[in-house]
Design a protein around this motif. Structure first.
Motif, PDB file in Angstrom:
ATOM      1  N   VAL A  21      67.394  89.444 -43.826  1.00 18.12           N
ATOM      2  CA  VAL A  21      67.748  90.722 -43.694  1.00 18.12           C
ATOM      3  C   VAL A  21      68.377  90.753 -44.664  1.00 18.12           C
ATOM      4  O   VAL A  21      67.483  92.266 -46.190  1.00 18.12           O
ATOM      5  N   LEU A  22      69.112  90.211 -45.458  1.00 18.03           N
ATOM      6  CA  LEU A  22      69.444  89.720 -47.054  1.00 18.03           C
ATOM      7  C   LEU A  22      68.296  89.666 -47.685  1.00 18.03           C
ATOM      8  O   LEU A  22      69.144  89.599 -49.197  1.00 18.03           O
ATOM      9  N   GLY A  23      67.025  89.409 -47.799  1.00 16.63           N
ATOM     10  CA  GLY A  23      66.349  88.620 -48.714  1.00 16.63           C
ATOM     11  C   GLY A  23      66.624  87.233 -48.928  1.00 16.63           C
ATOM     12  O   GLY A  23      65.886  87.045 -50.291  1.00 16.63           O
ATOM     13  N   LEU A  24      67.702  86.564 -48.870  1.00 17.14           N
ATOM     14  CA  LEU A  24      67.276  85.677 -48.902  1.00 17.14           C
ATOM     15  C   LEU A  24      66.640  84.548 -48.560  1.00 17.14           C
ATOM     16  O   LEU A  24      66.267  83.417 -48.736  1.00 17.14           O
ATOM     17  N   MET A  25      65.480  85.483 -47.734  1.00 18.27           N
ATOM     18  CA  MET A  25      64.775  84.495 -47.145  1.00 18.27           C
ATOM     19  C   MET A  25      63.608  85.616 -46.722  1.00 18.27           C
ATOM     20  O   MET A  25      63.788  87.124 -46.476  1.00 18.27           O
ATOM     21  N   ALA A  26      62.092  85.424 -46.860  1.00 17.75           N
ATOM     22  CA  ALA A  26      60.598  86.428 -46.986  1.00 17.75           C
ATOM     23  C   ALA A  26      60.640  86.600 -46.013  1.00 17.75           C
ATOM     24  O   ALA A  26      60.354  85.310 -45.341  1.00 17.75           O
ATOM     25  N   TRP A  44      64.270  98.100 -43.777  1.00 19.89           N
ATOM     26  CA  TRP A  44      64.648  99.437 -44.927  1.00 19.89           C
ATOM     27  C   TRP A  44      66.154  99.337 -44.637  1.00 19.89           C
ATOM     28  O   TRP A  44      66.921  99.079 -44.108  1.00 19.89           O
ATOM     29  N   PHE A  45      67.013  99.602 -46.311  1.00 10.98           N
ATOM     30  CA  PHE A  45      68.006  99.831 -46.353  1.00 10.98           C
ATOM     31  C   PHE A  45      68.243 100.968 -46.673  1.00 10.98           C
ATOM     32  O   PHE A  45      67.592 100.946 -48.396  1.00 10.98           O
ATOM     33  N   ASP A  46      69.424 102.074 -47.058  1.00 13.28           N
ATOM     34  CA  ASP A  46      69.200 102.999 -47.094  1.00 13.28           C
ATOM     35  C   ASP A  46      67.676 104.232 -48.314  1.00 13.28           C
ATOM     36  O   ASP A  46      68.405 104.447 -48.987  1.00 13.28           O
ATOM     37  N   GLY A  47      67.410 104.105 -47.175  1.00 16.05           N
ATOM     38  CA  GLY A  47      65.918 104.458 -47.884  1.00 16.05           C
ATOM     39  C   GLY A  47      64.829 102.946 -49.162  1.00 16.05           C
ATOM     40  O   GLY A  47      63.647 103.531 -49.698  1.00 16.05           O
ATOM     41  N   TRP A  48      65.668 102.555 -48.832  1.00 20.52           N
ATOM     42  CA  TRP A  48      64.798 101.294 -50.161  1.00 20.52           C
ATOM     43  C   TRP A  48      64.317 100.256 -48.734  1.00 20.52           C
ATOM     44  O   TRP A  48      64.449  99.444 -47.851  1.00 20.52           O
ATOM     45  N   ARG A  49      62.748  99.543 -49.244  1.00 19.12           N
ATOM     46  CA  ARG A  49      61.639  98.782 -48.668  1.00 19.12           C
ATOM     47  C   ARG A  49      62.265  97.336 -49.034  1.00 19.12           C
ATOM     48  O   ARG A  49      61.886  97.438 -50.054  1.00 19.12           O
ATOM     49  N   LEU A  50      63.379  96.892 -48.479  1.00 18.66           N
ATOM     50  CA  LEU A  50      63.679  95.729 -49.127  1.00 18.66           C
ATOM     51  C   LEU A  50      62.786  94.396 -49.586  1.00 18.66           C
ATOM     52  O   LEU A  50      62.574  93.651 -50.058  1.00 18.66           O
ATOM     53  N   ASP A  51      61.761  93.901 -48.038  1.00 19.60           N
ATOM     54  CA  ASP A  51      60.938  93.080 -48.193  1.00 19.60           C
ATOM     55  C   ASP A  51      60.126  93.375 -49.221  1.00 19.60           C
ATOM     56  O   ASP A  51      58.736  92.948 -49.492  1.00 19.60           O
ATOM     57  N   GLY A  52      59.459  94.775 -50.182  1.00 20.77           N
ATOM     58  CA  GLY A  52      58.836  94.964 -50.438  1.00 20.77           C
ATOM     59  C   GLY A  52      58.988  95.144 -52.031  1.00 20.77           C
ATOM     60  O   GLY A  52      58.426  95.424 -52.494  1.00 20.77           O
ATOM     61  N   LEU A  53      60.542  94.789 -52.778  1.00 20.76           N
ATOM     62  CA  LEU A  53      60.771  95.137 -53.767  1.00 20.76           C
ATOM     63  C   LEU A  53      60.711  93.484 -54.589  1.00 20.76           C
ATOM     64  O   LEU A  53      60.222  92.403 -54.134  1.00 20.76           O
ATOM     65  N   ALA A  54      60.478  94.017 -55.601  1.00 21.26           N
ATOM     66  CA  ALA A  54      60.112  92.516 -56.648  1.00 21.26           C
ATOM     67  C   ALA A  54      61.855  92.092 -56.866  1.00 21.26           C
ATOM     68  O   ALA A  54      62.533  92.920 -56.466  1.00 21.26           O
ATOM     69  N   ARG A  55      61.740  90.754 -57.836  1.00 23.89           N
ATOM     70  CA  ARG A  55      62.897  90.373 -57.875  1.00 23.89           C
ATOM     71  C   ARG A  55      64.234  90.821 -58.714  1.00 23.89           C
ATOM     72  O   ARG A  55      65.353  91.726 -58.114  1.00 23.89           O
ATOM     73  N   GLN A  68      64.333  94.595 -58.938  1.00 21.91           N
ATOM     74  CA  GLN A  68      64.699  95.442 -58.012  1.00 21.91           C
ATOM     75  C   GLN A  68      65.764  95.161 -57.630  1.00 21.91           C
ATOM     76  O   GLN A  68      66.586  96.028 -56.685  1.00 21.91           O
ATOM     77  N   LEU A  69      65.152  94.890 -56.359  1.00 23.47           N
ATOM     78  CA  LEU A  69      66.118  93.684 -55.356  1.00 23.47           C
ATOM     79  C   LEU A  69      67.347  93.042 -55.406  1.00 23.47           C
ATOM     80  O   LEU A  69      68.767  93.713 -55.463  1.00 23.47           O
ATOM     81  N   ARG A  70      67.790  92.626 -57.088  1.00 20.75           N
ATOM     82  CA  ARG A  70      68.888  92.207 -57.688  1.00 20.75           C
ATOM     83  C   ARG A  70      69.535  93.414 -57.680  1.00 20.75           C
ATOM     84  O   ARG A  70      70.875  93.796 -57.533  1.00 20.75           O
ATOM     85  N   LYS A  71      68.435  95.150 -58.557  1.00 18.84           N
ATOM     86  CA  LYS A  71      69.674  95.780 -58.677  1.00 18.84           C
ATOM     87  C   LYS A  71      70.490  96.910 -57.177  1.00 18.84           C
ATOM     88  O   LYS A  71      71.115  97.333 -57.747  1.00 18.84           O
ATOM     89  N   ARG A 100      70.988  94.888 -54.442  1.00 13.40           N
ATOM     90  CA  ARG A 100      72.088  93.884 -53.349  1.00 13.40           C
ATOM     91  C   ARG A 100      73.253  93.986 -53.850  1.00 13.40           C
ATOM     92  O   ARG A 100      74.370  93.760 -53.091  1.00 13.40           O
ATOM     93  N   ARG A 101      73.783  94.751 -55.190  1.00 14.19           N
ATOM     94  CA  ARG A 101      75.338  95.084 -54.915  1.00 14.19           C
ATOM     95  C   ARG A 101      75.903  96.218 -53.734  1.00 14.19           C
ATOM     96  O   ARG A 101      76.959  95.973 -53.392  1.00 14.19           O
ATOM     97  N   HIS A 102      75.183  96.649 -52.597  1.00 12.53           N
ATOM     98  CA  HIS A 102      74.720  97.642 -52.327  1.00 12.53           C
ATOM     99  C   HIS A 102      75.375  96.662 -50.841  1.00 12.53           C
ATOM    100  O   HIS A 102      75.841  98.103 -49.398  1.00 12.53           O
ATOM    101  N   PHE A 103      75.157  95.466 -50.527  1.00 10.95           N
ATOM    102  CA  PHE A 103      75.093  94.772 -49.341  1.00 10.95           C
ATOM    103  C   PHE A 103      75.280  93.547 -50.176  1.00 10.95           C
ATOM    104  O   PHE A 103      74.960  92.482 -50.340  1.00 10.95           O
TER     105      PHE A 103
END
Length: 329
Positions: free
Chosen positions: A62-67, A74-85, A87-90, A92-95
């Motif tokens: 769920v955290l994106g530490l594993m694919a 989905w987190f707050d409108g963002w699909r995390l598993d589809g984000l590039a590294r 984008q995910l970093r930007k 990540r501060r929210h979780f």
């Protein structure tokens, strides 16, 4: 993404390559196998189950530490598993996450002020020595640690104090969600209660959501809003805390709840003792995964896998063919 949800996990799977099968291909370890749930803003959802059921793997995926192998997060409108590294970093501060062992997650070479300030630097949330130290002091106040802790190292503190430092670091980026992965399991009973009370207080104050992963049902009962019960990589029951603890429907949930110690000297024990071992996630049983240990198993359980579905009108979902069986059986 489900309307009103902060986090929405849809049909998530995480499989690993296992050992080779002779001269053939590798076996597949089905650590998380088609799991779905959601968490609203300000809500706590606890994931419970025996060791090895996939709880921590679920949290890390769920955290994106594993694919993930399949599914969507989905987190707050963002699909995390589809984000590039990047984008995910930007976002990540929210979780953020609080791990089980703070000595493994806190650098022994950094002072407490630098540990807590690390997210501030990483996400550009504060600049200037005065501003950063002011924010660190505020965070130490929030987790009830003295401000003179700033200049000390993690090994100088007790286990409970180190976990408070971990929580302060997680709070530094003003997250909307914190994943607590067995965050109190290594602590003494009295310290566990203090950390749980702290998390509960912070959640109300900051309107955070918590994904609380634990095998300690006594702790979960006092912290959570809803409970999801996992067995061998799947959720077998999910619902409001009061319903799960007072009227569990799935036979596995009943066994787990019955194992919670009750302080009634001389009272009768109604514990349900499960026989046999948890099957291997490499080769889960056909049909219901719990049928090899279930005290009320019947023929259908051995050939047809039950789907997680709504039961009654109490916002509960259960994966069991025995809906009509007495809850006290």
């Amino acid at each position: 993404m489900k309307q009103g949800a902060l986090l929405d996990v849809i049909s998530l799977k995480k499989h690993f390559q296992g050992p080779r099968k002779g001269f053939g291909g590798r076996a597949v370890v089905r650590a998380v196998d088609d799991v779905s749930f959601s968490i609203a803003r300000g809500e706590t959802l606890s994931i419970v189950g025996e060791s090895g059921c996939g709880k921590s793997t679920l949290g890390r995926t769920v955290l994106g530490l594993m694919a993930p192998t399949e599914g969507a997060v989905w987190f707050d409108g963002w699909r995390l598993d589809g984000l590039a590294r990047q984008q995910l970093r930007k976002i990540r501060r929210h979780f953020q996450v609080v791990f089980q062992d703070p000595m493994s997650s806190l650098s022994p070479r950094m002072r407490v002020k630098d540990i807590i300030a690390e997210p501030l630097h990483n996400f550009g949330l504060a600049s200037g020595k005065g501003n950063i130290e002011g924010r660190v002091a505020e965070l130490l106040d929030m987790v009830s640690l003295p401000r003179d802790a700033m200049g000390r190292f993690a090994h100088e503190f007790s286990g409970g104090q180190r976990q408070r430092i971990s929580i302060a670091r997680a709070l530094a980026s003003n997250p909307s969600l914190i994943v607590c992965d067995e965050a109190v399991s290594a602590l003494d009973v009295s310290v566990k209660a203090q950390i749980v009370n702290l998390l509960s207080s912070l959640q109300k104050k900051l309107n955070m959501s918590l994904l609380f992963i634990s095998h300690d049902l006594a702790i979960v009962e006092h912290l959570t809003h809803r409970v999801a019960v996992m067995y061998l990589g799947v959720i077998v029951e999910i619902g409001d805390r009061e319903l799960i603890f007072s009227r569990p429907k799935h036979p596995y949930t009943r066994a787990l709840i019955s194992s919670v110690p009750v302080a009634t000297p001389g009272g009768k024990s109604n514990r349900i003792v499960l026989t046999g071992d948890v099957p291997s996630p490499i080769n889960p049983p056909a049909g219901c995964r719990f049928h090899t240990r279930c005290p009320v198993v019947f023929d259908r359980c051995k050939v047809e896998e039950p789907k997680l579905r709504s039961v009654g009108s109490d916002r509960r979902m259960v994966a069991c063919h025995l809906e009509g069986v007495s809850e006290n059986q």
